[in-house]
Design a protein around this motif. Structure first.
Motif, PDB file in Angstrom:
ATOM      1  N   ASP A  85      10.022  -5.469  -5.680  1.00  0.00           N
ATOM      2  CA  ASP A  85       9.448  -6.307  -4.624  1.00  0.00           C
ATOM      3  C   ASP A  85      10.027  -7.712  -4.787  1.00  0.00           C
ATOM      4  N   TYR A  87       0.837  -1.210   0.000  1.00  0.00           N
ATOM      5  CA  TYR A  87       0.000   0.000   0.000  1.00  0.00           C
ATOM      6  C   TYR A  87       0.868   1.254   0.000  1.00  0.00           C
ATOM      7  N   VAL A  88       1.883   1.264   0.865  1.00  0.00           N
ATOM      8  CA  VAL A  88       2.677   2.477   1.018  1.00  0.00           C
ATOM      9  C   VAL A  88       3.645   2.669  -0.150  1.00  0.00           C
ATOM     10  N   LYS A 110      -0.494  -2.792  15.638  1.00  0.00           N
ATOM     11  CA  LYS A 110       0.936  -3.115  15.483  1.00  0.00           C
ATOM     12  C   LYS A 110       1.804  -1.992  16.051  1.00  0.00           C
ATOM     13  N   THR A 162       6.612  -4.065   8.318  1.00  0.00           N
ATOM     14  CA  THR A 162       7.272  -4.199   9.619  1.00  0.00           C
ATOM     15  C   THR A 162       6.271  -4.855  10.585  1.00  0.00           C
ATOM     16  N   THR A 207       7.172   2.321   8.889  1.00  0.00           N
ATOM     17  CA  THR A 207       7.072   2.784  10.279  1.00  0.00           C
ATOM     18  C   THR A 207       8.091   2.008  11.106  1.00  0.00           C
ATOM     19  N   GLU A 226      -5.407   4.069   4.209  1.00  0.00           N
ATOM     20  CA  GLU A 226      -5.856   3.171   3.153  1.00  0.00           C
ATOM     21  C   GLU A 226      -7.262   3.577   2.742  1.00  0.00           C
ATOM     22  N   GLN A 271       3.415 -10.505  -7.112  1.00  0.00           N
ATOM     23  CA  GLN A 271       3.093  -9.081  -7.002  1.00  0.00           C
ATOM     24  C   GLN A 271       3.640  -8.321  -8.225  1.00  0.00           C
TER      25      GLN A 271
END
Ligand code: NAD
Length: 456
Positions: free
Chosen positions: A30, A10-11, A284, A84, A121, A158, A35
């Motif tokens: 990736d 997503y990021v 998280k 993460t 993050t 999102e 993907q």
């Protein structure tokens, strides 16, 4: 410039496309072959509004690398946006980050001056760790290049990711050196001062003003991200606890939210009581910062309470249901909404996961519908027997109760009178306070919201 983006989730994709739109060449890397194969076919492997169209429009400036053998070492900036995820002790798993950083080091071109920009993050102190990992790698290769590592945490939501990327409210930059700061200022300048560059599929948010680029130290930037997420989660948990009190006393949390939100020190946003927060970040990140605080011997009791209140809130929904449907064994429960919020297919830490699992464990039959997240929910819960329905209305057939867990707009208006006739029971449990309780009770339903007393 040539920009490399490592991690096409997503990021990575949502923020990476910004650089292509602003005229840079972007290589997305990736390690997940499927993907990359999907992306090369012009499709985005997950749903994010507008992303596929914008990536397609700028495909002349984007390429995809499947693993490090296809990486373009010639990049000026390497942006790291790998996952993460939380480990059992709450600390984030930094092994994906470390692998990515070491690979950047291994492909470093001497004298190239690549800047490494951290979007994932990451717990406070990670910027320094990344710096060390890179230096070790370069020294191992006999290189003595200056290493610049910038912390640039991401705040996108999102479902609204592109809007947040093209119209950010603030840009946080954690740097050790002037060089890092001026590069980031140059990169973000079009968003800070230039004409509106956002693709036509996006609408400028009403009242939008240009963001500030806030330059600070890496450890401050890292902590800003955790403090922001913990604060937002705390607002919701706070309202959920007040909702429980309001309900017990015959008050309505919607009016309480309106009343307190009129105070500009509080503000009207993020005051919606309901079944609790979820998603890939809040839980998280709360666990991660609690882990850091414990290591540092510091108490973050409000963050701890925020998490505990959220866990309880999911149980409170079940208790409510249980009061109306005492025998869940064999009961038929309709569930509307599985994603953690509308506008996304993401079910990571969604309240639906806990609630549906508990319903199944109690012996209930679950029939569920979500406009987007049935595939992802089934993939995330392969052991859960759930009857996924073709449309929302099917969840009502023979149901003893219907639960609303995600406030998708399609659930706002349903043929209520007809659906009531198809149910076995009469309970509508509105876990998002999205329905008009009074008019539903006129159709013969028993309506229960969250913190709304008993209506009808
Ligand atoms: P994601 O799981 O959607 O994507 C991560 C991607 O990284 C995956 O495609 C994975 O295959 C890839 N990857 C992992 N290790 C790799 C490696 N060594 N090399 C190359 N690719 C690798 O994750 P996401 O939701 O995009 O989140 C990424 C980071 O951004 C996390 O730290 C998250 O906390 C943070 N973040 C997420 C959001 C959000 O709303 N999703 C918002 C702000 C910040």
């Amino acid at each position: 410039m040539k920009i490399g983006v490592i991690g096409c989730g997503y990021v990575g994709l949502s923020t990476g496309v910004l650089w292509a739109v602003l005229g840079h060449d972007v290589v997305f890397l990736d390690e997940d072959e499927r993907q990359i194969a999907t992306l090369r076919q012009g499709e985005v492997p997950f749903y994010e509004r507008g992303l596929q169209e914008v990536l397609a429009r700028y495909r002349a400036r984007t390429t995809y690398a499947c693993g490090w053998s296809e990486w373009d070492a010639d990049v000026d900036v390497a942006i790291i946006a790998v996952g993460t995820p939380a480990q059992p002790d709450g600390s984030p798993n930094l092994s994906y980050l470390q692998a990515a950083v070491q690979a950047v080091g291994d492909h470093w071109q001497a004298g190239r001056g690549t800047v490494v920009l951290l979007k994932s993050t990451l717990p406070p102190g990670t910027n320094a760790l990344v710096h060390r990992w890179l230096q070790e790698r370069l020294q191992f290769r006999g290189l003595s290049d200056q290493v610049t590592v910038v912390s640039n945490p991401e705040f996108l939501r999102e479902g609204d990711a592109l809007t947040d990327v093209f119209y950010p409210q603030r840009i946080i930059v954690g740097v050790q050196s002037r060089a890092g700061e001026s590069l980031l200022r140059d990169l973000y300048r079009p968003l800070l001062t230039g004409p509106d560059t956002a693709p036509a599929v996006l609408q400028r948010p009403p009242g939008y003003t240009r963001p500030e680029l806030f330059v600070t130290t890496p450890i401050n930037a890292e902590l800003i991200k955790y403090a922001a997420n913990a604060f937002l989660a705390m607002k919701i948990s706070f309202m959920n606890e007040f909702a429980n009190l309001a309900e017990r006393m015959g008050a309505d949390i919607l009016d309480i939210a309106t009343g307190i939100g009129m105070d500009s020190r509080i503000g009207p946003q993020f005051l919606q009581a309901g079944v609790g927060w979820g998603g890939s970040c809040f839980g998280k990140d709360a666990a991660a910062i609690l882990h850091t605080a414990e290591e540092q011997g510091v108490q973050l009791s409000l963050v701890q309470a925020t998490v505990e209140a959220n866990d309880r809130q999911r149980q409170i929904v079940l208790e409510k249901l249980h009061r109306h449907v005492p025998a869940l064994q064999g009961a038929v429960i309709g569930v509307l909404g599985l994603s953690f919020k509308p506008g996304t297919e993401d079910v990571r830490d969604a309240p639906s996961q806990t609630i549906v699992r508990a319903l199944r464990a109690a012996g209930a039959q679950v029939q569920a519908y979500d406009p987007m997240a049935m595939r992802t929910f089934a993939e995330a819960n392969p052991d859960l027997a759930v009857a996924y329905t073709a449309q929302a209305a099917d969840c009502f057939a023979g149901a003893d109760a219907v639960l609303l867990l995600t406030e998708w707009p399609v659930f706002a208006e349903l043929p209520w009178a007809d659906l009531r006739a198809h149910m076995r029971g009469d309970l509508l449990l509105d876990g998002r306070n999205a329905w008009q309780g009074l008019s539903l009770s006129q159709h013969g339903y028993v309506y229960e919201g969250m913190g709304r007393g008993k209506i009808g």
